[in-house]
Design a protein around this motif. Structure first.
Motif, PDB file in Angstrom:
ATOM      1  N   LEU A 115       0.841  -1.195   0.000  1.00 13.65           N
ATOM      2  CA  LEU A 115       0.000   0.000   0.000  1.00 13.65           C
ATOM      3  C   LEU A 115       0.877   1.246   0.000  1.00 13.65           C
ATOM      4  N   SER A 177      -7.226  -1.026   5.005  1.00 12.18           N
ATOM      5  CA  SER A 177      -6.367  -0.361   4.032  1.00 12.18           C
ATOM      6  C   SER A 177      -6.820   1.072   3.759  1.00 12.18           C
ATOM      7  N   ALA A 244      -4.674   0.506  10.230  1.00 10.53           N
ATOM      8  CA  ALA A 244      -5.198  -0.683   9.549  1.00 10.53           C
ATOM      9  C   ALA A 244      -5.942  -1.570  10.538  1.00 10.53           C
TER      10      ALA A 244
END
Length: 387
Positions: A115, A177, A244
């Motif tokens: 990410l 995310s 997260a």
């Protein structure tokens, strides 16, 4: 849109302590409902089907295989002269000062789908919101997460089946995310624990919505809350992506009301009896409060995901609108710093000599005997120099 993400810093998603699944109803469907239920459960829990788990073991295998592929792609001996456990060849690990978790470089993780907010927003790579869930920063990282998934996920799949647990896992990972991308924009992030915290959140909402099947309700609730609090507290350490964890937990908590709802025991009993044995009015399949929680959670879930994705792809930095939120992921102390400023290097090439200077605060400089280095190689050396 905020700061450029630095591949030299990795926020990992860890769940170091598996949830205690003994508080969950698991001995179900095998014995007649008239038999005495196991300790901690009421007789209603005995009527539900027990599934044979296969999806969670498949997820665990997929994570391990992807980690092996990541290490193969990393090929440390080609990029660094001081690999850890070098006899493994191209599967050896990056130097410990660069990656203390025994794993690949941050640049390799970016290539594999970590990410990276700048790539998601400006590079139209929204798929990274999902792929980062399947990547891990090192052996220590993947071991902690897969043990947690084994202890938590297997029991949940036995109770609710692969379809519902599969949706819960993936959507919770996506929720983790999204929240991570909104608040952690100076480093990359990998790990499955956003999805794992979603399973914990689902366990909590399942306990609430199916309250009547628990005999020791308060003990079960307090035990689960303690486990969740301990794991969230670990996320306050530096380089652990607690956003997260929080995003995954909230997503899983809401999804649990939608996906993990159970019918009333009286309704199941009526369904299993011949019509001539029915007495009184027909039982509802679910209680009124279960319907209310189902509808409310579904609405909130849709709104939260929609707003979160819109803000993310518009390039919003959550820290600009919440000055204290960064403390949710790291609390500074005398033993560590929460500074996550981007790391970058200035480079100059003179013949076969590459001169690098770390500009991220340490101002270290080093000369490498290297000609015609490409950007990826320079980034690798910069990560090692500034770590």
């Amino acid at each position: 849109m905020g700061r450029q993400a630095s591949p030299s810093e990795i926020d990992v998603r860890v769940l170091p302590r598996p949830g205690d699944s003994s508080i969950h109803p698991v001995e179900i469907g095998a014995a007649p409902w008239q038999n005495r239920p196991p300790a901690g459960l009421s007789s209603e829990a005995m009527t539900f089907r027990r599934w044979r788990p296969w999806l969670v073991p498949t997820f665990i295998l997929a994570n391990i295989v992807l980690f092996a592929i990541t290490m193969f792609v990393n090929d440390c001996p080609k990029r660094s002269p001081s690999c850890v456990i070098s006899f493994l060849g191209r599967f050896s690990f990056q130097p410990l000062r660069e990656n203390p978790l025994l794993g690949p470089s941050s640049n390799t993780l970016v290539k594999m789908g970590a990410l990276d907010v700048s790539k998601v927003v400006h590079g139209n790579q929204g798929w990274r919101l999902i792929t980062c869930i399947w990547l891990h920063a090192g052996v220590v990282h993947i071991l902690a997460n897969m043990l947690s998934l084994l202890f938590i996920g297997i029991r949940l799949e036995q109770e609710f089946g692969f379809v519902r647990i599969g949706f819960l896992y993936i959507l919770s990972g996506l929720g983790g995310s999204v929240l991570s991308a909104l608040f952690i924009q100076s480093s990359i992030s990998v790990g499955a624990s956003g999805a794992l915290f979603g399973l914990l959140g689902g366990m909590l909402s399942e306990l609430i919505t199916n309250w009547t099947i628990y005999a020791n309700k308060i003990a079960a609730l307090l035990t689960l809350m303690f486990i969740i609090a301990i794991n969230l507290a670990v996320g306050l350490l530096p380089h652990v992506d607690n956003f997260a964890h929080i995003g995954g937990f909230i997503s899983g908590f809401l999804l649990g009301f939608v996906l993990l709802i159970r019918p009333q025991f009286g309704w199941i009993t009526q369904q299993s009896q011949p019509p001539r044995y029915h007495h009184g009015s027909p039982k509802r399949k679910h209680k009124v409060y279960q319907y209310i929680l189902w509808i409310a959670a579904a609405i909130v879930l849709i709104v939260v995901f929609t707003v979160g994705l819109i803000l993310l792809f518009r390039g919003v930095n959550g820290n600009d609108h919440c000055s204290w939120c960064h403390y949710l992921s790291c609390v500074p102390s005398s033993r560590w710093s929460c500074n996550s400023s981007p790391t970058y290097c200035s480079a100059s090439q003179s013949g076969n000599h590459l001169n690098l200077t770390c500009e991220g605060g340490s101002r270290r400089s080093q000369t490498y005997f290297l000609s015609n280095a490409d950007n990826d190689r320079i980034q690798e050396l910069c990560s090692q120099l500034c770590s």
